[in-house]
Design a protein around this motif. Structure first.
Motif, PDB file in Angstrom:
ATOM      1  N   CYS A 254     -10.336 -43.955  -6.439  1.00 44.51           N
ATOM      2  CA  CYS A 254     -11.528 -43.558  -7.189  1.00 44.51           C
ATOM      3  C   CYS A 254     -11.448 -42.079  -7.556  1.00 44.51           C
ATOM      4  O   CYS A 254     -11.868 -41.215  -6.771  1.00 44.51           O
ATOM      5  CB  CYS A 254     -12.780 -43.826  -6.372  1.00 44.51           C
ATOM      6  SG  CYS A 254     -12.957 -45.536  -5.845  1.00 44.51           S
TER       7      CYS A 254
ATOM      8  N   GLY B 152     -14.616 -39.492  -7.357  1.00 46.73           N
ATOM      9  CA  GLY B 152     -15.589 -40.472  -6.896  1.00 46.73           C
ATOM     10  C   GLY B 152     -16.209 -40.144  -5.551  1.00 46.73           C
ATOM     11  O   GLY B 152     -16.194 -38.999  -5.093  1.00 46.73           O
TER      12      GLY B 152
ATOM     13  N   SER C 221     -16.290 -44.604  -8.542  1.00 46.76           N
ATOM     14  CA  SER C 221     -16.351 -43.445  -9.427  1.00 46.76           C
ATOM     15  C   SER C 221     -17.419 -43.693 -10.472  1.00 46.76           C
ATOM     16  O   SER C 221     -17.585 -44.823 -10.939  1.00 46.76           O
ATOM     17  CB  SER C 221     -15.014 -43.219 -10.148  1.00 46.76           C
ATOM     18  OG  SER C 221     -13.962 -42.976  -9.259  1.00 46.76           O
ATOM     19  N   GLU C 222     -18.139 -42.658 -10.848  1.00 52.07           N
ATOM     20  CA  GLU C 222     -19.020 -42.765 -11.994  1.00 52.07           C
ATOM     21  C   GLU C 222     -18.199 -42.651 -13.277  1.00 52.07           C
ATOM     22  O   GLU C 222     -17.010 -42.291 -13.251  1.00 52.07           O
ATOM     23  CB  GLU C 222     -20.104 -41.690 -11.917  1.00 52.07           C
ATOM     24  CG  GLU C 222     -21.033 -41.883 -10.719  1.00 52.07           C
ATOM     25  CD  GLU C 222     -22.150 -40.865 -10.666  1.00 52.07           C
ATOM     26  OE1 GLU C 222     -22.044 -39.815 -11.339  1.00 52.07           O
ATOM     27  OE2 GLU C 222     -23.131 -41.113  -9.936  1.00 52.07           O
ATOM     28  N   PHE C 223     -18.819 -42.963 -14.399  1.00 56.25           N
ATOM     29  CA  PHE C 223     -18.083 -43.084 -15.663  1.00 56.25           C
ATOM     30  C   PHE C 223     -17.271 -41.830 -15.983  1.00 56.25           C
ATOM     31  O   PHE C 223     -16.121 -41.916 -16.415  1.00 56.25           O
ATOM     32  CB  PHE C 223     -19.063 -43.383 -16.801  1.00 56.25           C
ATOM     33  CG  PHE C 223     -18.405 -43.474 -18.153  1.00 56.25           C
ATOM     34  CD1 PHE C 223     -17.701 -44.593 -18.533  1.00 56.25           C
ATOM     35  CD2 PHE C 223     -18.488 -42.408 -19.044  1.00 56.25           C
ATOM     36  CE1 PHE C 223     -17.075 -44.669 -19.764  1.00 56.25           C
ATOM     37  CE2 PHE C 223     -17.876 -42.474 -20.288  1.00 56.25           C
ATOM     38  CZ  PHE C 223     -17.171 -43.607 -20.650  1.00 56.25           C
TER      39      PHE C 223
ATOM     40  N   ARG D 231     -16.013 -39.619 -13.992  1.00 57.98           N
ATOM     41  CA  ARG D 231     -14.992 -39.294 -12.981  1.00 57.98           C
ATOM     42  C   ARG D 231     -14.938 -37.786 -12.722  1.00 57.98           C
ATOM     43  O   ARG D 231     -13.866 -37.206 -12.606  1.00 57.98           O
ATOM     44  CB  ARG D 231     -13.616 -39.786 -13.430  1.00 57.98           C
ATOM     45  CG  ARG D 231     -13.496 -41.295 -13.540  1.00 57.98           C
ATOM     46  CD  ARG D 231     -12.100 -41.701 -13.968  1.00 57.98           C
ATOM     47  NE  ARG D 231     -11.815 -43.092 -13.651  1.00 57.98           N
ATOM     48  CZ  ARG D 231     -10.608 -43.639 -13.739  1.00 57.98           C
ATOM     49  NH1 ARG D 231      -9.588 -42.897 -14.135  1.00 57.98           N
ATOM     50  NH2 ARG D 231     -10.419 -44.898 -13.420  1.00 57.98           N
TER      51      ARG D 231
END
Length: 263
Positions: free
Chosen positions: A66, A69, A87-89, A91
């Protein structure tokens, strides 16, 4: 592998993996991969996939890496601790994390179809106890793990939302798993500089790498004993992540359409 009936469903044990989540600074991962170009905005956020196998064939590998993340709580039962990663979009978090997982099989937990599940559950419950029974996760730095002197002194700020409790992993995992984790970290350190960082944080346990059992199906993807049951995806033991589960679901949907679509 032996096959068993459980409530009229044919199942068998399946190898899976257990281990930890390791956190590095994302900057360290980028530097390990790109060197002097680590800050180049045209390069993607660094990610990796590493593996090592010993002379007996047991493997340890990184999984579900990730970038930018966080390590997230993922328990599905009371009085257990399970870790995962996301991870969020964008990163764009400060840390990177990945599972470092050791393969286990019926040699480790037995040949009844639910033995792998019970093996993982015992790790999750033991982690809950060792971390103080308040849903913190047991953890140590890489240096603390390798030396046998657990520590959480690190410049890396861990991301596990419930908090960490300093823990000796010898009280959590058996000797085989711990020795493979150590061998894997040493091998990965020869491949990527960030894995030589003794301040990296290891958070445990990661037990949901894949299903510990498989519900059997035939070439038409139907259970041999229940004609309208189509075992598919990760829970049934036919995938090891979101993408492979989706692909298996599509394959199963085609089989359903072939069988039940109007002529």
């Amino acid at each position: 592998m032996k096959c068993f009936f459980s409530n009229s469903i044919l199942m068998q044990t399946k190898p899976f993996s257990v281990g930890v989540r390791i956190e590095h600074l994302q900057e360290s991962v980028n530097e390990s991969l790109y060197g002097e170009f680590k800050d180049n905005p045209f390069l993607p956020v660094g990610e990796y996939q590493l593996s090592y196998r010993d002379n007996e064939g047991r493997g340890v590998y990184t999984f579900c890496m990730c970038p930018g993340g966080m390590v997230v709580p993922s328990a599905s039962e009371e009085n257990t601790v399970v870790t995962n990663g996301m991870s969020e979009f964008l990163r764009n978090g400060k840390n990177a994390n990945a599972a470092v997982a050791v393969s286990v099989s019926e040699k480790d937990f037995g040949s009844s179809p639910l033995d792998g599940m019970y093996f993982a559950r015992e790790l999750e419950r033991r982690a809950f106890e060792l971390a103080g029974r308040d849903y913190k996760a047991p953890a140590t730095t890489v240096g603390g793990f390798m030396s046998g002197k657990p520590s959480l002194e690190s410049a890396i700020v861990p991301t596990f939302a419930r908090g960490l409790a300093e823990c000796d992993f010898n009280r959590l995992f058996n000797e085989k798993i711990n020795s493979m984790l150590k061998a894997g970290l040493m091998d990965f350190g020869r491949k990527m500089r960030c894995f030589r960082d003794e301040s990296a944080i290891m958070t445990a346990p990661e037990t949901r790498t894949s299903s510990p059992l498989r519900i059997l199906r035939n070439e038409e993807l139907v259970s041999p004993v229940l004609d309208n049951l189509y075992p598919c995806g990760e829970g049934a033991g036919y995938a090891g992540g979101i993408t492979s589960a989706a692909v298996d679901g599509i394959k199963t949907a085609y089989k359903l359409m072939e069988r039940f679509s109007p002529e």
